[in-house]
Design a protein around this motif. Sequence first.
Motif, PDB file in Angstrom:
ATOM      1  N   ARG A 146       2.913   3.804   1.651  1.00  7.40           N
ATOM      2  CA  ARG A 146       2.057   5.192   2.340  1.00  7.40           C
ATOM      3  C   ARG A 146       1.325   5.400   1.177  1.00  7.40           C
ATOM      4  O   ARG A 146       0.037   5.913   1.545  1.00  7.40           O
ATOM      5  CB  ARG A 146       3.150   6.202   2.459  1.00  7.40           C
ATOM      6  CG  ARG A 146       4.102   5.997   3.874  1.00  7.40           C
ATOM      7  CD  ARG A 146       5.075   6.938   4.095  1.00  7.40           C
ATOM      8  NE  ARG A 146       3.970   7.957   4.764  1.00  7.40           N
ATOM      9  CZ  ARG A 146       4.799   9.340   5.258  1.00  7.40           C
ATOM     10  NH1 ARG A 146       6.123   9.164   5.031  1.00  7.40           N
ATOM     11  NH2 ARG A 146       4.036  10.100   5.701  1.00  7.40           N
ATOM     12  N   ASP A 191      -1.908   3.644   1.989  1.00  7.77           N
ATOM     13  CA  ASP A 191      -2.466   3.873   3.363  1.00  7.77           C
ATOM     14  C   ASP A 191      -3.737   4.816   3.584  1.00  7.77           C
ATOM     15  O   ASP A 191      -3.365   5.900   3.347  1.00  7.77           O
ATOM     16  CB  ASP A 191      -1.262   4.008   4.486  1.00  7.77           C
ATOM     17  CG  ASP A 191      -1.697   4.048   5.672  1.00  7.77           C
ATOM     18  OD1 ASP A 191      -2.973   3.776   6.084  1.00  7.77           O
ATOM     19  OD2 ASP A 191      -0.716   4.257   6.587  1.00  7.77           O
ATOM     20  N   ASP A 246      -3.126   7.499   6.309  1.00  7.00           N
ATOM     21  CA  ASP A 246      -2.050   8.702   6.104  1.00  7.00           C
ATOM     22  C   ASP A 246      -2.835   9.943   5.877  1.00  7.00           C
ATOM     23  O   ASP A 246      -3.865  10.067   5.124  1.00  7.00           O
ATOM     24  CB  ASP A 246      -1.265   8.503   4.775  1.00  7.00           C
ATOM     25  CG  ASP A 246       0.003   9.457   4.723  1.00  7.00           C
ATOM     26  OD1 ASP A 246      -0.323  10.640   4.253  1.00  7.00           O
ATOM     27  OD2 ASP A 246       1.107   8.902   4.901  1.00  7.00           O
ATOM     28  N   HIS A 290      -3.144  10.826   2.291  1.00  7.10           N
ATOM     29  CA  HIS A 290      -3.346   9.898   1.564  1.00  7.10           C
ATOM     30  C   HIS A 290      -3.942  10.247   0.030  1.00  7.10           C
ATOM     31  O   HIS A 290      -3.322   9.596  -0.771  1.00  7.10           O
ATOM     32  CB  HIS A 290      -4.537   8.920   2.151  1.00  7.10           C
ATOM     33  CG  HIS A 290      -4.969   7.763   1.139  1.00  7.10           C
ATOM     34  ND1 HIS A 290      -4.093   6.873   0.614  1.00  7.10           N
ATOM     35  CD2 HIS A 290      -6.065   7.717   0.536  1.00  7.10           C
ATOM     36  CE1 HIS A 290      -4.735   5.990  -0.082  1.00  7.10           C
ATOM     37  NE2 HIS A 290      -5.829   6.554  -0.300  1.00  7.10           N
ATOM     38  N   ARG A 324      -0.635  11.540  -1.746  1.00  8.84           N
ATOM     39  CA  ARG A 324       0.547  10.132  -2.031  1.00  8.84           C
ATOM     40  C   ARG A 324      -0.409   9.198  -3.069  1.00  8.84           C
ATOM     41  O   ARG A 324       0.555   8.734  -3.853  1.00  8.84           O
ATOM     42  CB  ARG A 324       0.586   9.798  -0.673  1.00  8.84           C
ATOM     43  CG  ARG A 324       1.215  10.518   0.161  1.00  8.84           C
ATOM     44  CD  ARG A 324       1.745   9.810   1.397  1.00  8.84           C
ATOM     45  NE  ARG A 324       2.206  10.569   2.419  1.00  8.84           N
ATOM     46  CZ  ARG A 324       3.329  11.237   2.592  1.00  8.84           C
ATOM     47  NH1 ARG A 324       4.474  10.903   1.340  1.00  8.84           N
ATOM     48  NH2 ARG A 324       3.882  11.876   3.646  1.00  8.84           N
TER      49      ARG A 324
END
Length: 379
Positions: free
Chosen positions: A354, A357, A360, A363, A366
Motif C-alpha cells: 500500500r 500504491d 491508494d 498514498h 503511507r
Amino acid sequence: MNNPATISFTLQGQERSARWSSANDAPPPPRIVTVDDALGADEAYRLAAAGTGMLFTGDYHNARQLLGAIARRIPDGSKAKAKRNAAVPTTAERFYRYRQARTQRARVLSMLLVPVEPGPVVPLRRAPDVSEAWLNAFGPVAESTVVPLQELLGAIGAQQWRATGLHVPALDAKIHPHYGTFAPVRGEYLDLVARARLPGTSRAFDIGTGTGVLAAILAQRGVVEVIGTDSQARAVDCANATLEELGLSGGARAIVQDMFPPGKADVVVCNPPWLPGTPQTLLDYAVYDPKSAMLRAFLRGLPAHLSEGGQGWLVISDLAERLGLRTREQLLGWIEDAGLVVCGRDDTVPSHGRAADPTDPFHAERSAEVTSLWKLEAR
C-alpha cells in the motif's frame, strides 16, 4: 459465537427460526427475506442498502457472485465529490469519511446471509466443506444457524492462511495465524525488535501478543522467560500454538490478561494498534485503538513493570500523525506524564504494497510513513 440472538424468517411458506451468528457482534438485520438464484444484483443491492437481510437458498457459487456484484454497486467514499464552495477537508476529515464509507460498505455486504446446519455444513448446492474452517473460527454448531456470507468467507480464508502459514524472516520460520488474530505481514516492525540491543535477558513481557510473534522473537534471542498477554482468548491460543510449534514453549507462554502480567521485566514490548479509531471487526482491533486507550494504558503502567535498568519498547508507526489523528506532541506528552524518558529510537520505513500504491487515497501519507521502536526508561 458472540451473539446468541434468534432470528425468524419465512421459508417455503413456513415460519422458521435460527440462531444468529456474527463474530463481529453485529446485530441481526431487523427484516430477513429468503432469496434464491433468481435474485438480480440491482435488487439485491437495493435490499442490502435498506438494511434487509437476504437468506440465500440457491447455489453457493451464485451467492458468492452475487456478493461481488453487490460490492461493485457500493459507492466508493474516497471518490465523493466535494460540495461547491465547501472548505477543502483536512487529511483527518478525509480519513474519517473514508472510514465511514468502509463501515457502510461492510454493513451492506453483511446483509447477504447463508444457512449453516450442525456438522457444520452449509446446506446449499455446490457448497464447499466448511467444517474445519468453521470449527476453528467459531466452534461447534448445535442448531440451525445463519451467518453473513462475508464472515463465512473470512473464516475460510483464515483457515487457508493457517494451513499454509506465513514465513517470518525475523524468525526464519513459519507461523500459522488463527482466525481473528492479525497476521504480521509487515516485517519491518519485527526486524526492529529482532535487532534492538537487549538491556537484559532474564524476563520479557509482550503486551497484546496477538500471534505471539514478538514473544517468539524475544525467546529466540535468548530471553530466559517471556510472557505474552492478550485480552482475547483466541489470540492467546494462537500465541501458545506459535511458541509450541517453534519449540519455544519451555521458556515462553501467553496468558489471558488485560495489559501487564504481575512482576517486572528487563524488556516490556508493546505493538499497540497504530490508529485512533473505533474497530468494527475482529481484525480491526489490531489496527484501531479507541482514543489511543491501549497506547496510553501501556505508557501509564510501564514504569511499575520495569526491572532496574529495564526498557519499554513501544513499536508504533507515525501514520496517525501523518493522517492528523494524533500529534507527535501528544505522544511525547503521554510519555512524559507517565514518568518515562526516551533513551533511544530506531526507525525504519514500510515495505508493504500500500505504501507503493499510487491509487491508494492516502498514498502520500503511507509512502512517507516511518515505523519506530521507541526505547523508554523510567525516570
